[in-house]
Design a protein around this motif. Structure first.
Motif, PDB file in Angstrom:
ATOM      1  N   HIS A 191     -18.446  44.796  66.208  1.00 24.13           N
ATOM      2  CA  HIS A 191     -17.394  44.780  65.186  1.00 24.13           C
ATOM      3  C   HIS A 191     -17.924  45.236  63.823  1.00 24.13           C
ATOM      4  O   HIS A 191     -19.031  44.864  63.426  1.00 24.13           O
ATOM      5  N   SER A 192     -17.145  46.038  63.134  1.00 22.02           N
ATOM      6  CA  SER A 192     -17.501  46.459  61.777  1.00 22.02           C
ATOM      7  C   SER A 192     -16.378  46.154  60.791  1.00 22.02           C
ATOM      8  O   SER A 192     -16.587  46.148  59.587  1.00 22.02           O
ATOM      9  N   ARG A 193     -15.189  45.906  61.303  1.00 18.11           N
ATOM     10  CA  ARG A 193     -14.055  45.538  60.441  1.00 18.11           C
ATOM     11  C   ARG A 193     -13.801  44.040  60.634  1.00 18.11           C
ATOM     12  O   ARG A 193     -13.006  43.626  61.473  1.00 18.11           O
ATOM     13  N   ILE A 194     -14.510  43.264  59.838  1.00 15.90           N
ATOM     14  CA  ILE A 194     -14.489  41.809  59.988  1.00 15.90           C
ATOM     15  C   ILE A 194     -13.825  41.180  58.762  1.00 15.90           C
ATOM     16  O   ILE A 194     -14.340  41.292  57.650  1.00 15.90           O
ATOM     17  N   ALA A 195     -12.710  40.523  58.985  1.00 12.91           N
ATOM     18  CA  ALA A 195     -11.999  39.838  57.894  1.00 12.91           C
ATOM     19  C   ALA A 195     -12.545  38.425  57.726  1.00 12.91           C
ATOM     20  O   ALA A 195     -13.274  37.912  58.586  1.00 12.91           O
ATOM     21  N   PHE A 196     -12.178  37.810  56.618  1.00 17.44           N
ATOM     22  CA  PHE A 196     -12.700  36.483  56.298  1.00 17.44           C
ATOM     23  C   PHE A 196     -11.596  35.624  55.678  1.00 17.44           C
ATOM     24  O   PHE A 196     -10.981  36.018  54.690  1.00 17.44           O
ATOM     25  N   VAL A 197     -11.337  34.460  56.273  1.00 15.26           N
ATOM     26  CA  VAL A 197     -10.430  33.470  55.676  1.00 15.26           C
ATOM     27  C   VAL A 197     -11.266  32.268  55.295  1.00 15.26           C
ATOM     28  O   VAL A 197     -11.778  31.555  56.173  1.00 15.26           O
ATOM     29  N   ASN A 198     -11.442  32.041  54.006  1.00 15.58           N
ATOM     30  CA  ASN A 198     -12.268  30.923  53.583  1.00 15.58           C
ATOM     31  C   ASN A 198     -11.466  29.633  53.602  1.00 15.58           C
ATOM     32  O   ASN A 198     -10.245  29.648  53.626  1.00 15.58           O
ATOM     33  N   PHE A 199     -12.188  28.497  53.575  1.00 12.97           N
ATOM     34  CA  PHE A 199     -11.509  27.217  53.794  1.00 12.97           C
ATOM     35  C   PHE A 199     -10.875  26.626  52.542  1.00 12.97           C
ATOM     36  O   PHE A 199     -10.120  25.653  52.613  1.00 12.97           O
ATOM     37  N   VAL A 207     -17.538  27.204  48.966  1.00 12.63           N
ATOM     38  CA  VAL A 207     -16.681  28.317  49.394  1.00 12.63           C
ATOM     39  C   VAL A 207     -17.356  29.638  49.071  1.00 12.63           C
ATOM     40  O   VAL A 207     -17.397  30.559  49.897  1.00 12.63           O
ATOM     41  N   ASN A 208     -17.900  29.729  47.891  1.00  9.24           N
ATOM     42  CA  ASN A 208     -18.576  30.964  47.477  1.00  9.24           C
ATOM     43  C   ASN A 208     -19.791  31.254  48.342  1.00  9.24           C
ATOM     44  O   ASN A 208     -20.108  32.418  48.619  1.00  9.24           O
ATOM     45  N   GLU A 209     -20.473  30.202  48.793  1.00  7.03           N
ATOM     46  CA  GLU A 209     -21.662  30.408  49.619  1.00  7.03           C
ATOM     47  C   GLU A 209     -21.306  31.005  50.977  1.00  7.03           C
ATOM     48  O   GLU A 209     -22.005  31.876  51.484  1.00  7.03           O
ATOM     49  N   ARG A 210     -20.216  30.550  51.575  1.00  9.81           N
ATOM     50  CA  ARG A 210     -19.835  31.107  52.879  1.00  9.81           C
ATOM     51  C   ARG A 210     -19.356  32.543  52.727  1.00  9.81           C
ATOM     52  O   ARG A 210     -19.641  33.396  53.564  1.00  9.81           O
ATOM     53  N   GLU A 211     -18.683  32.817  51.632  1.00 14.41           N
ATOM     54  CA  GLU A 211     -18.262  34.197  51.391  1.00 14.41           C
ATOM     55  C   GLU A 211     -19.471  35.088  51.132  1.00 14.41           C
ATOM     56  O   GLU A 211     -19.524  36.235  51.577  1.00 14.41           O
ATOM     57  N   ARG A 212     -20.469  34.531  50.450  1.00 13.73           N
ATOM     58  CA  ARG A 212     -21.685  35.318  50.180  1.00 13.73           C
ATOM     59  C   ARG A 212     -22.371  35.718  51.487  1.00 13.73           C
ATOM     60  O   ARG A 212     -22.845  36.852  51.639  1.00 13.73           O
ATOM     61  N   GLY A 213     -22.423  34.776  52.445  1.00 12.29           N
ATOM     62  CA  GLY A 213     -23.032  35.087  53.731  1.00 12.29           C
ATOM     63  C   GLY A 213     -22.304  36.205  54.453  1.00 12.29           C
ATOM     64  O   GLY A 213     -22.929  37.102  55.043  1.00 12.29           O
ATOM     65  N   PHE A 254      -8.175  44.865  61.248  1.00 12.78           N
ATOM     66  CA  PHE A 254      -9.501  44.279  61.451  1.00 12.78           C
ATOM     67  C   PHE A 254      -9.595  43.864  62.913  1.00 12.78           C
ATOM     68  O   PHE A 254      -8.589  43.583  63.572  1.00 12.78           O
ATOM     69  N   THR A 255     -10.827  43.854  63.420  1.00 12.61           N
ATOM     70  CA  THR A 255     -11.023  43.523  64.834  1.00 12.61           C
ATOM     71  C   THR A 255     -11.698  42.169  65.038  1.00 12.61           C
ATOM     72  O   THR A 255     -11.831  41.711  66.180  1.00 12.61           O
ATOM     73  N   ALA A 256     -12.141  41.565  63.962  1.00  8.26           N
ATOM     74  CA  ALA A 256     -12.786  40.257  64.061  1.00  8.26           C
ATOM     75  C   ALA A 256     -12.466  39.454  62.806  1.00  8.26           C
ATOM     76  O   ALA A 256     -12.162  40.023  61.746  1.00  8.26           O
ATOM     77  N   LEU A 257     -12.544  38.133  62.932  1.00  6.07           N
ATOM     78  CA  LEU A 257     -12.224  37.244  61.820  1.00  6.07           C
ATOM     79  C   LEU A 257     -13.233  36.103  61.781  1.00  6.07           C
ATOM     80  O   LEU A 257     -13.488  35.446  62.797  1.00  6.07           O
ATOM     81  N   PHE A 258     -13.823  35.890  60.613  1.00  2.00           N
ATOM     82  CA  PHE A 258     -14.699  34.749  60.386  1.00  2.00           C
ATOM     83  C   PHE A 258     -13.918  33.729  59.583  1.00  2.00           C
ATOM     84  O   PHE A 258     -13.452  34.012  58.480  1.00  2.00           O
ATOM     85  N   ALA A 259     -13.717  32.531  60.152  1.00  2.00           N
ATOM     86  CA  ALA A 259     -12.986  31.467  59.469  1.00  2.00           C
ATOM     87  C   ALA A 259     -13.975  30.532  58.772  1.00  2.00           C
ATOM     88  O   ALA A 259     -14.991  30.137  59.359  1.00  2.00           O
ATOM     89  N   GLY A 260     -13.656  30.152  57.533  1.00  2.00           N
ATOM     90  CA  GLY A 260     -14.570  29.325  56.737  1.00  2.00           C
ATOM     91  C   GLY A 260     -14.885  27.976  57.332  1.00  2.00           C
ATOM     92  O   GLY A 260     -15.930  27.395  57.055  1.00  2.00           O
TER      93      GLY A 260
END
Length: 356
Positions: A191-199, A207-213, A254-260
């Protein structure tokens, strides 16, 4: 007519049950540490007190030892306890440790509507608590932590790995590193198009730390991040559902999602399914925390495992060391990566089956 009410247990009963003197009981329950009482005897007294339900008078303890026997746990909002499984587990763990040490726990919220920001500082000023543990501090709340620090009150902050926290006694893990590991796992699956929903909102430091990762993992692989790939929820599964709907409404694929966190992931699964997207066939998903319900999600959730009970135990151990005027020892290694529990939602198992 004799009263049916049972008299409350006394310190003499604790002493008899533990096989020690009342003086020893008094020293242990008031946390007096300079009388040569062994840890084995101390534990024996605390166990005896718990078994018979003995609770020393708070006022007497204050007069005897100059302490209140109470510690505060500061959380952002009380309502988070209704919807955040991680926080509820952490509170239970810290409360259990407080009982083990013969202390009371007071829960104070820092950001509830209608309350003065930093109101927990009043607890410090009035000396109604002996120390405090702060969970998920916010950027606006940083100044209040500075005030507590300057007042010399024992305080432990969940903030290991956070920037500019060197002055504080911090505990926990560097969540940016483990978040980066989770995103790298998705990248490793193609996957290269990875979205992010923070908690939560970015005002909270964690919150900022997980987004930084997430951002660092993408950048290190040369993947550009579309601003439309990030959204912010508000702790609950319902907010994760709405935030994922917001992502989908932007029409940026996007093809993948990282949830916070895992609670947010549960909401994301529903939003994706309602949009006709299958997890993991259409969108791979990874969460964070490995809450007890994670393995029962449909599909079972791939997630970063957090030792919530251990975090609570470590936080209390650090606070107790500070209360005893000892040097606190951190047993949690901030730089250590948390294990990634690979289940069905990321598609790794599906990919291995297809290769066969």
């Amino acid at each position: 007519m004799p009263s049916s009410l049972k008299s409350p247990p006394t310190s003499s009963e604790v002493a008899r049950r533990a096989g020690v003197s009342r003086t020893t009981v008094s020293f242990v329950l008031n946390n007096v540490r300079d009388q040569g009482i062994s840890e084995a005897t101390r534990e024996k007294v605390l166990t005896a007190a718990r078994e018979i339900g003995y609770e020393p008078n708070a006022a007497a303890r204050t007069l005897a030892g100059g302490t209140t026997g109470t510690v505060a746990l500061v959380i952002p909002k009380a309502e988070h306890l209704y919807v955040d499984v991680f926080l509820a587990q952490l509170v239970a763990s810290i409360n259990q440790e407080c009982h083990r040490y013969g202390l009371k726990m007071l829960i104070e919220s820092s950001d509830d509507e209608g309350r003065e920001p930093g109101g927990f500082v009043d607890l410090v000023r009035s000396r109604r608590i002996d120390g405090l543990i702060v969970v998920n501090p916010s950027m606006p709340g940083r100044e209040y932590l500075e005030r507590v620090l300057e007042a010399g009150i024992p305080m432990v902050v969940f903030g290991a790995g956070l920037p500019d926290m060197d002055r504080f006694h911090t505990t926990g893990n560097d969540t940016s590193l483990s978040s980066k590991m989770a995103v790298n796992h998705l990248i490793g699956l193609g996957h290269s198009r990875i979205a992010f929903v923070n908690f939560a909102q970015p005002e909270y430091l964690a919150v900022n730390e997980r987004e930084r990762g997430w951002r660092e993992a993408m950048a290190e692989h040369g993947f550009a991040i579309d601003p439309a790939w990030v959204a912010y929820a508000d702790i609950s599964a319902a907010s994760g559902y709405r935030a994922t709907q917001e992502l989908l409404a932007r029409k940026v694929p996007f093809t993948a999602l990282f949830a916070g966190n895992d609670t947010i992931a549960f909401g994301a699964i529903r939003a994706l399914n309602e949009a006709g997207l299958r997890v993991p066939q259409d969108v791979a998903l990874v969460g964070y925390d490995d809450i007890p319900m994670a393995e029962f999600a449909s599909p079972a959730l791939t997630t970063v495992r957090t030792d919530t009970v251990g975090l609570g135990r470590d936080a209390m151990a650090m606070l107790m060391a500070l209360l005893r005027k000892e040097t606190p020892v951190r047993t949690t290694v901030p730089e250590a990566l948390m294990p990634l529990v690979v289940r069905e939602s990321c598609g790794a198992r599906l990919a291995s089956v297809q290769k066969k």
